[in-house]
Design a protein around this motif. Structure first.
Motif, PDB file in Angstrom:
ATOM      1  N   PRO A 155      52.246  10.696  76.699  1.00 53.84           N
ATOM      2  CA  PRO A 155      52.846  10.795  78.037  1.00 53.84           C
ATOM      3  C   PRO A 155      52.808   9.463  78.776  1.00 53.84           C
ATOM      4  O   PRO A 155      51.781   8.799  78.844  1.00 53.84           O
ATOM      5  N   GLY A 156      53.950   9.062  79.308  1.00 51.40           N
ATOM      6  CA  GLY A 156      54.025   7.832  80.083  1.00 51.40           C
ATOM      7  C   GLY A 156      54.244   6.589  79.246  1.00 51.40           C
ATOM      8  O   GLY A 156      54.219   5.476  79.783  1.00 51.40           O
ATOM      9  N   ALA A 157      54.464   6.728  77.930  1.00 55.31           N
ATOM     10  CA  ALA A 157      54.654   5.564  77.065  1.00 55.31           C
ATOM     11  C   ALA A 157      56.029   4.951  77.282  1.00 55.31           C
ATOM     12  O   ALA A 157      57.023   5.660  77.454  1.00 55.31           O
ATOM     13  N   HIS A 158      56.082   3.612  77.290  1.00 51.29           N
ATOM     14  CA  HIS A 158      57.348   2.891  77.407  1.00 51.29           C
ATOM     15  C   HIS A 158      57.354   1.805  76.337  1.00 51.29           C
ATOM     16  O   HIS A 158      56.392   1.059  76.199  1.00 51.29           O
ATOM     17  N   VAL A 159      58.448   1.714  75.592  1.00 46.72           N
ATOM     18  CA  VAL A 159      58.578   0.721  74.525  1.00 46.72           C
ATOM     19  C   VAL A 159      59.866  -0.052  74.746  1.00 46.72           C
ATOM     20  O   VAL A 159      60.921   0.536  75.030  1.00 46.72           O
ATOM     21  N   GLY A 160      59.791  -1.377  74.636  1.00 47.67           N
ATOM     22  CA  GLY A 160      60.984  -2.198  74.782  1.00 47.67           C
ATOM     23  C   GLY A 160      60.705  -3.635  74.384  1.00 47.67           C
ATOM     24  O   GLY A 160      59.555  -4.032  74.172  1.00 47.67           O
ATOM     25  N   ILE A 161      61.759  -4.420  74.281  1.00 46.54           N
ATOM     26  CA  ILE A 161      61.612  -5.831  73.914  1.00 46.54           C
ATOM     27  C   ILE A 161      61.004  -6.610  75.072  1.00 46.54           C
ATOM     28  O   ILE A 161      60.209  -7.529  74.894  1.00 46.54           O
ATOM     29  N   GLU A 162      61.368  -6.232  76.304  1.00 47.63           N
ATOM     30  CA  GLU A 162      60.813  -6.888  77.486  1.00 47.63           C
ATOM     31  C   GLU A 162      59.419  -6.328  77.775  1.00 47.63           C
ATOM     32  O   GLU A 162      59.034  -5.304  77.205  1.00 47.63           O
ATOM     33  N   PRO A 163      58.622  -6.952  78.665  1.00 51.92           N
ATOM     34  CA  PRO A 163      57.317  -6.387  79.037  1.00 51.92           C
ATOM     35  C   PRO A 163      57.501  -5.004  79.671  1.00 51.92           C
ATOM     36  O   PRO A 163      58.107  -4.875  80.726  1.00 51.92           O
ATOM     37  N   THR A 164      56.996  -3.954  79.006  1.00 54.50           N
ATOM     38  CA  THR A 164      57.219  -2.585  79.478  1.00 54.50           C
ATOM     39  C   THR A 164      55.934  -1.912  79.937  1.00 54.50           C
ATOM     40  O   THR A 164      55.918  -1.265  80.977  1.00 54.50           O
ATOM     41  N   THR A 165      54.847  -2.020  79.166  1.00 59.68           N
ATOM     42  CA  THR A 165      53.582  -1.406  79.574  1.00 59.68           C
ATOM     43  C   THR A 165      52.961  -2.274  80.668  1.00 59.68           C
ATOM     44  O   THR A 165      52.472  -3.363  80.400  1.00 59.68           O
ATOM     45  N   ASP A 166      53.016  -1.779  81.915  1.00 57.55           N
ATOM     46  CA  ASP A 166      52.567  -2.581  83.051  1.00 57.55           C
ATOM     47  C   ASP A 166      51.213  -2.134  83.565  1.00 57.55           C
ATOM     48  O   ASP A 166      50.813  -2.494  84.668  1.00 57.55           O
ATOM     49  N   ARG A 167      50.482  -1.321  82.783  1.00 58.22           N
ATOM     50  CA  ARG A 167      49.199  -0.803  83.250  1.00 58.22           C
ATOM     51  C   ARG A 167      48.282  -0.531  82.064  1.00 58.22           C
ATOM     52  O   ARG A 167      48.731  -0.481  80.915  1.00 58.22           O
ATOM     53  N   PHE A 168      47.010  -0.391  82.353  1.00 53.75           N
ATOM     54  CA  PHE A 168      46.048   0.027  81.335  1.00 53.75           C
ATOM     55  C   PHE A 168      46.173   1.541  81.180  1.00 53.75           C
ATOM     56  O   PHE A 168      46.172   2.278  82.169  1.00 53.75           O
ATOM     57  N   VAL A 169      46.276   1.992  79.941  1.00 52.70           N
ATOM     58  CA  VAL A 169      46.429   3.420  79.671  1.00 52.70           C
ATOM     59  C   VAL A 169      45.348   3.845  78.678  1.00 52.70           C
ATOM     60  O   VAL A 169      45.259   3.296  77.580  1.00 52.70           O
ATOM     61  N   ALA A 170      44.516   4.798  79.089  1.00 50.18           N
ATOM     62  CA  ALA A 170      43.519   5.379  78.189  1.00 50.18           C
ATOM     63  C   ALA A 170      44.116   6.651  77.604  1.00 50.18           C
ATOM     64  O   ALA A 170      44.386   7.608  78.339  1.00 50.18           O
ATOM     65  N   ILE A 171      44.353   6.658  76.290  1.00 51.59           N
ATOM     66  CA  ILE A 171      44.947   7.823  75.628  1.00 51.59           C
ATOM     67  C   ILE A 171      43.814   8.667  75.065  1.00 51.59           C
ATOM     68  O   ILE A 171      43.087   8.230  74.163  1.00 51.59           O
ATOM     69  N   MET A 172      43.648   9.872  75.620  1.00 54.37           N
ATOM     70  CA  MET A 172      42.513  10.724  75.291  1.00 54.37           C
ATOM     71  C   MET A 172      42.989  12.114  74.880  1.00 54.37           C
ATOM     72  O   MET A 172      44.145  12.482  75.092  1.00 54.37           O
ATOM     73  N   ASN A 173      42.070  12.870  74.301  1.00 50.85           N
ATOM     74  CA  ASN A 173      42.395  14.230  73.888  1.00 50.85           C
ATOM     75  C   ASN A 173      42.418  15.159  75.092  1.00 50.85           C
ATOM     76  O   ASN A 173      41.629  15.015  76.036  1.00 50.85           O
ATOM     77  N   GLY A 174      43.326  16.120  75.069  1.00 49.06           N
ATOM     78  CA  GLY A 174      43.430  17.095  76.145  1.00 49.06           C
ATOM     79  C   GLY A 174      44.200  18.310  75.674  1.00 49.06           C
ATOM     80  O   GLY A 174      44.924  18.245  74.674  1.00 49.06           O
ATOM     81  N   PRO A 175      44.065  19.435  76.378  1.00 53.08           N
ATOM     82  CA  PRO A 175      44.726  20.664  75.936  1.00 53.08           C
ATOM     83  C   PRO A 175      46.238  20.596  76.005  1.00 53.08           C
ATOM     84  O   PRO A 175      46.937  21.272  75.252  1.00 53.08           O
ATOM     85  N   GLU A 176      46.775  19.765  76.914  1.00 45.81           N
ATOM     86  CA  GLU A 176      48.220  19.660  77.060  1.00 45.81           C
ATOM     87  C   GLU A 176      48.583  18.246  77.499  1.00 45.81           C
ATOM     88  O   GLU A 176      47.758  17.547  78.109  1.00 45.81           O
TER      89      GLU A 176
END
Length: 328
Positions: free
Chosen positions: A111-132
């Motif tokens: 959730p919230g992932a962005h992929v591109g040639i230009e700078p796209t990820t503009d924040r620190f994202v902790a990807i963790m386990n969750g029910p949904e």
């Protein structure tokens, strides 16, 4: 076990993460394969963590409080700090494939992932386990008693507005937490971040069990901000692994030159006599087509290197338990 199947005329691909039914002939993806291999290690890790939490609360924390340890070193640890899942930190300049590498491991987008040639990820994202699948803003994550990020409050509201937790029900995340970071920029752009980027990197490095530095085979220059981030990892050299990504986009002769140029650049930034472990790879989820020309002459080498990296990821829980015992 082979996790990688070599395609004809294409880059070796990985089957996306999925729960396999008994008797299924398909090869499990990275998430399922790593998760299966981690089961025994996870039990040892959980038992060790439970004993550490009891020992710390009974013996060490009262001593820290009596002598005001917080005043000159660090605040007392919480149960979440000690019991958090092993963490993998991804670092690299923009468009080196950090977010795509996370999707490759998970077999799906988070959730919230962005992929591109230009700078796209503009924040620190902790990807963790969750029910949904859901996204937790940084301010809420920092004050949550169930998440190990309370220490991030010292970096202020500007940083917390650039931090978030993405939860996803994925077999790999039941054993690991992945930290995706903003693409490191060059020139004077880094002064506009509004928070101390290097100090944040150091905070995550202290708590990480593996640090992956990603390089693009077409972008080997090390900017001032990236150099500062690498130098902030001093003292954590044993955790650092280097990944040269997108190796299928250069031929065999070019790859030899690219590898040599990268090692030369790193030698001026990392002042250690030991040679850092470098993995060659091209990490694309099965549901995505590699961008650019794909060369087949490196397929065997890339497949072998990617297996080595997955093997390194499987050893994380055991190493994480040992590291926590040493810290306490």
């Amino acid at each position: 076990m082979s996790f990688i199947s070599k395609g004809k005329g294409k880059e070796p691909s990985m089957t996306p993460a999925a729960s396999m039914t008994p008797g299924a002939s398909a090869t499990p993806g990275p998430a399922a394969a790593i998760s299966d291999a981690l089961t025994a290690e996870e039990r040892v890790y959980q038992e060790t963590i439970q004993q550490l939490q009891k020992t710390y609360a009974k013996k060490i924390k009262p001593l820290e409080q009596a002598y005001c340890f917080e005043g000159f070193h660090s605040a007392p640890l919480t149960a979440q700090d000690i019991g958090s899942k092993p963490m993998v930190l991804l670092l690299g300049q923009y468009s080196t494939g950090k977010t795509t590498f996370v999707e490759y491991l998970l077999g799906e987008s988070y959730p919230g992932a962005h992929v591109g040639i230009e700078p796209t990820t503009d924040r620190f994202v902790a990807i963790m386990n969750g029910p949904e699948p859901k996204v937790i803003p940084g301010h809420a994550a920092a004050v949550s008693g169930d998440l190990p990020f309370s220490g991030l409050t010292k970096f202020g509201t500007k940083f917390l507005s650039r931090f978030q937790v993405a939860q996803l029900n994925n077999p790999l995340l039941s054993n690991l937490t992945l930290i995706d970071t903003p693409g490191i920029l060059s020139g004077s752009k880094q002064i506009q971040r509004g928070y101390d980027f290097t100090s944040v990197i150091n905070w995550f490095a202290d708590r990480s069990d593996l640090i992956l530095l990603l390089f693009d085979s077409y972008k080997l220059d090390i900017s001032d901000e990236f150099k500062g981030a690498i130098q902030s990892l001093r003292g954590h050299e044993d955790k650092v692994r280097i990944v040269l990504n997108k190796c299928n986009q250069v031929n065999q002769q070019q790859l030899m030159r690219v590898y040599g140029a990268m090692m030369w650049s790193l030698g001026k930034v990392i002042p250690t006599p030991e040679v850092n472990r470098v993995y060659l790879g091209s990490f694309w989820p099965r549901y995505k087509t590699p961008v650019g020309t794909v060369y087949d002459d490196n397929a065997e080498l890339i497949a072998s290197e990617q297996r080595d990296l997955l093997r390194d990821l499987r050893s994380i829980p055991k190493n994480a338990a040992l590291r926590r015992v040493n810290e306490i």
